[in-house]
Design a protein around this motif. Structure first.
Motif, mmCIF file in Angstrom:
data_model
loop_
_atom_site.group_PDB
_atom_site.id
_atom_site.type_symbol
_atom_site.label_atom_id
_atom_site.label_comp_id
_atom_site.label_asym_id
_atom_site.label_seq_id
_atom_site.Cartn_x
_atom_site.Cartn_y
_atom_site.Cartn_z
ATOM 1 N N LEU A 35 1.004 -1.430 0.055
ATOM 2 C CA LEU A 35 0.414 -0.299 0.170
ATOM 3 C C LEU A 35 0.943 1.226 -0.020
ATOM 4 C CD1 LEU A 35 -3.524 -0.744 2.391
ATOM 5 C CD2 LEU A 35 -2.861 -1.061 0.158
ATOM 6 N N MET A 36 1.743 0.830 0.621
ATOM 7 C CA MET A 36 2.959 2.240 0.568
ATOM 8 C C MET A 36 3.151 2.901 -0.459
ATOM 9 S SD MET A 36 4.632 2.212 4.607
ATOM 10 C CE MET A 36 5.714 3.771 4.754
ATOM 11 N N ALA A 37 4.118 1.802 -0.970
ATOM 12 C CA ALA A 37 4.734 1.707 -2.552
ATOM 13 C C ALA A 37 3.734 2.427 -2.938
ATOM 14 C CB ALA A 37 5.408 0.572 -2.628
ATOM 15 N N ASN A 38 2.309 1.520 -3.641
ATOM 16 C CA ASN A 38 1.125 2.021 -4.431
ATOM 17 C C ASN A 38 0.734 3.817 -4.284
ATOM 18 O OD1 ASN A 38 -0.098 1.658 -6.696
ATOM 19 N ND2 ASN A 38 -1.864 1.256 -5.136
ATOM 20 N N THR A 39 0.910 4.143 -3.022
ATOM 21 C CA THR A 39 0.362 5.477 -2.974
ATOM 22 C C THR A 39 1.588 6.438 -2.953
ATOM 23 O OG1 THR A 39 -0.526 4.823 -0.465
ATOM 24 C CG2 THR A 39 0.662 6.911 -0.866
ATOM 25 N N GLY A 40 3.565 5.674 -3.612
ATOM 26 C CA GLY A 40 4.411 6.371 -3.466
ATOM 27 C C GLY A 40 3.930 6.482 -5.438
ATOM 28 N N VAL A 41 3.920 5.293 -6.037
ATOM 29 C CA VAL A 41 3.510 5.602 -7.393
ATOM 30 C C VAL A 41 2.786 6.905 -7.956
ATOM 31 C CG1 VAL A 41 3.295 4.124 -9.487
ATOM 32 C CG2 VAL A 41 4.731 2.872 -8.051
ATOM 33 N N LEU A 42 1.059 6.460 -6.787
ATOM 34 C CA LEU A 42 0.472 7.356 -7.671
ATOM 35 C C LEU A 42 0.377 9.023 -7.119
ATOM 36 C CD1 LEU A 42 -2.502 5.600 -5.819
ATOM 37 C CD2 LEU A 42 -2.452 5.807 -7.954
ATOM 38 N N GLY A 43 1.187 9.293 -6.245
ATOM 39 C CA GLY A 43 0.930 10.445 -6.059
ATOM 40 C C GLY A 43 2.941 10.971 -7.175
ATOM 41 N N ALA A 44 3.750 9.993 -7.508
ATOM 42 C CA ALA A 44 4.376 10.618 -8.603
ATOM 43 C C ALA A 44 4.252 10.167 -9.929
ATOM 44 C CB ALA A 44 5.610 9.713 -7.908
ATOM 45 N N THR A 45 3.406 9.409 -10.255
ATOM 46 C CA THR A 45 2.519 9.218 -11.019
ATOM 47 C C THR A 45 1.148 9.608 -12.260
ATOM 48 O OG1 THR A 45 2.441 7.390 -11.080
ATOM 49 C CG2 THR A 45 4.463 7.424 -11.939
ATOM 50 N N ALA A 46 0.999 10.480 -10.822
ATOM 51 C CA ALA A 46 -0.276 11.399 -11.674
ATOM 52 C C ALA A 46 -0.679 11.690 -12.329
ATOM 53 C CB ALA A 46 -1.216 11.513 -10.172
ATOM 54 N N ASP A 47 0.044 12.943 -12.186
ATOM 55 C CA ASP A 47 -0.115 13.736 -13.925
ATOM 56 C C ASP A 47 0.287 12.632 -15.463
ATOM 57 O OD1 ASP A 47 -2.192 15.202 -12.545
ATOM 58 O OD2 ASP A 47 -0.229 16.288 -12.080
ATOM 59 N N ALA A 48 0.755 12.284 -15.654
ATOM 60 C CA ALA A 48 2.255 11.829 -16.765
ATOM 61 C C ALA A 48 1.249 10.681 -16.806
ATOM 62 C CB ALA A 48 3.499 11.961 -15.926
ATOM 63 N N ALA A 49 1.423 9.129 -16.163
ATOM 64 C CA ALA A 49 0.878 7.707 -15.711
ATOM 65 C C ALA A 49 -0.118 8.265 -14.675
ATOM 66 C CB ALA A 49 1.572 7.149 -16.229
ATOM 67 N N PRO A 50 -1.438 8.082 -15.146
ATOM 68 C CA PRO A 50 -2.333 8.079 -13.915
ATOM 69 C C PRO A 50 -2.572 6.158 -13.794
ATOM 70 C CG PRO A 50 -3.280 8.946 -15.610
ATOM 71 C CD PRO A 50 -2.514 8.245 -16.294
ATOM 72 N N ALA A 52 -0.266 4.084 -13.897
ATOM 73 C CA ALA A 52 1.003 3.379 -13.309
ATOM 74 C C ALA A 52 0.221 2.294 -11.867
ATOM 75 C CB ALA A 52 2.013 3.935 -13.757
ATOM 76 N N TRP A 53 -0.106 2.953 -11.759
ATOM 77 C CA TRP A 53 -0.142 2.123 -10.344
ATOM 78 C C TRP A 53 -0.408 1.022 -10.799
ATOM 79 C CZ3 TRP A 53 -4.687 0.145 -8.743
ATOM 80 C CH2 TRP A 53 -6.378 1.114 -9.255
ATOM 81 N N ARG A 54 -2.112 0.531 -11.152
ATOM 82 C CA ARG A 54 -2.024 -0.566 -12.018
ATOM 83 C C ARG A 54 -0.809 -1.803 -12.491
ATOM 84 N NH1 ARG A 54 -7.691 -0.179 -13.181
ATOM 85 N NH2 ARG A 54 -8.182 1.777 -13.171
ATOM 86 N N ARG A 55 0.109 -1.020 -12.970
ATOM 87 C CA ARG A 55 1.014 -2.136 -13.093
ATOM 88 C C ARG A 55 1.738 -2.714 -12.370
ATOM 89 N NH1 ARG A 55 3.919 -3.686 -18.304
ATOM 90 N NH2 ARG A 55 6.486 -4.163 -18.231
ATOM 91 N N LEU A 56 2.076 -1.687 -11.353
ATOM 92 C CA LEU A 56 2.742 -2.300 -9.594
ATOM 93 C C LEU A 56 2.569 -3.208 -8.741
ATOM 94 C CD1 LEU A 56 5.315 -1.425 -8.173
ATOM 95 C CD2 LEU A 56 3.299 0.026 -6.948
ATOM 96 N N VAL A 57 0.547 -2.750 -9.079
ATOM 97 C CA VAL A 57 0.162 -4.013 -8.339
ATOM 98 C C VAL A 57 -0.467 -5.588 -9.128
ATOM 99 C CG1 VAL A 57 -2.723 -4.447 -7.063
ATOM 100 C CG2 VAL A 57 -1.365 -1.815 -6.735
ATOM 101 N N ALA A 58 -0.159 -4.659 -10.244
ATOM 102 C CA ALA A 58 0.070 -6.412 -11.366
ATOM 103 C C ALA A 58 1.079 -7.165 -10.574
ATOM 104 C CB ALA A 58 -0.505 -6.489 -12.633
ATOM 105 N N TRP A 59 2.295 -6.613 -10.832
ATOM 106 C CA TRP A 59 3.975 -6.735 -10.438
ATOM 107 C C TRP A 59 3.731 -7.882 -9.108
ATOM 108 C CZ3 TRP A 59 7.130 -2.635 -12.873
ATOM 109 C CH2 TRP A 59 7.798 -3.001 -14.083
ATOM 110 N N LEU A 60 3.265 -6.961 -8.269
ATOM 111 C CA LEU A 60 3.615 -6.827 -7.004
ATOM 112 C C LEU A 60 2.600 -8.517 -6.368
ATOM 113 C CD1 LEU A 60 3.461 -4.041 -5.491
ATOM 114 C CD2 LEU A 60 5.869 -5.539 -5.347
ATOM 115 N N ILE A 61 1.296 -8.768 -6.969
ATOM 116 C CA ILE A 61 0.532 -9.274 -6.501
ATOM 117 C C ILE A 61 0.825 -11.156 -7.468
ATOM 118 C CG2 ILE A 61 -1.661 -10.516 -7.307
ATOM 119 C CD1 ILE A 61 -3.076 -7.528 -7.077
ATOM 120 N N GLN A 62 1.320 -11.256 -8.046
ATOM 121 C CA GLN A 62 2.312 -11.937 -9.479
ATOM 122 C C GLN A 62 3.160 -12.778 -8.144
ATOM 123 O OE1 GLN A 62 3.768 -11.200 -13.163
ATOM 124 N NE2 GLN A 62 4.259 -13.043 -13.434
ATOM 125 N N SER A 63 4.102 -11.499 -7.662
ATOM 126 C CA SER A 63 5.406 -11.745 -6.481
ATOM 127 C C SER A 63 5.217 -12.519 -5.492
ATOM 128 C CB SER A 63 6.178 -10.763 -6.436
ATOM 129 O OG SER A 63 5.752 -9.673 -5.383
#
Length: 112
Positions: A35-50, A52-63
Motif C-alpha cells: 500500500l505504501m509503494a502504491n501510494t508513492g507511485v500514485l503521487g509520483a505519476t498521477a499526472d503523467a501516467a495515471p 501506472a499503479w495498476r502495473r505495480l500492483v499486478a507485479w506485486l500480486i504476482q510476486s
C-alpha cells in the motif's frame, strides 16, 4: 493501524495462505508495504501516467502468489512421472527372402 483492522487483515492473509494462493512467508506487513509503494507511485505519476499503479500492483500480486505445488514429491511418484508412457519403439523386422522375389511395380499396382 487499529487492532480490529489488523485482526481482519491477519484473517484474510491466513485464509489466502490456507488456500495456497499466497506465499507462506507473506505477512500483513507486506500488505502495508504494498500500500505504501502504491501510494508513492500514485503521487509520483498521477499526472503523467495515471494508470501506472495498476502495473505495480499486478507485479506485486504476482510476486506474492504461492508457487505451484511440485508434481513429484516422493521417489515412487518421481519414478511414475519420469518413466515413458509407452513401450519403446521396436526396430522393424528384417525383410523376408520372399519380399525380394515380388515383382517391382511402377504405378499403383501395375508391374513395370
Amino acid at each position: 493501524m487499529a487492532k480490529a483492522e489488523r485482526t481482519t487483515l491477519d484473517a484474510g492473509v491466513s485464509r489466502a495462505k490456507d488456500s495456497r494462493q499466497l506465499r507462506e512467508d507473506f505477512t500483513t506487513r507486506d500488505l502495508v508495504l504494498l500500500l505504501m509503494a502504491n501510494t508513492g507511485v500514485l503521487g509520483a505519476t498521477a499526472d503523467a501516467a495515471p494508470d501506472a499503479w495498476r502495473r505495480l500492483v499486478a507485479w506485486l500480486i504476482q510476486s506474492f502468489q504461492a508457487p505451484p505445488p511440485a508434481r513429484c514429491r516422493t521417489r515412487r511418484k518421481m519414478r511414475r512421472c519420469t518413466r515413458p508412457c509407452a513401450a519403446p519403439a521396436r526396430a522393424p523386422p528384417p525383410p523376408s527372402p520372399e519380399s525380394d522375389a515380388e515383382p517391382a511395380t511402377g504405378e499403383i499396382g501395375r508391374p513395370r
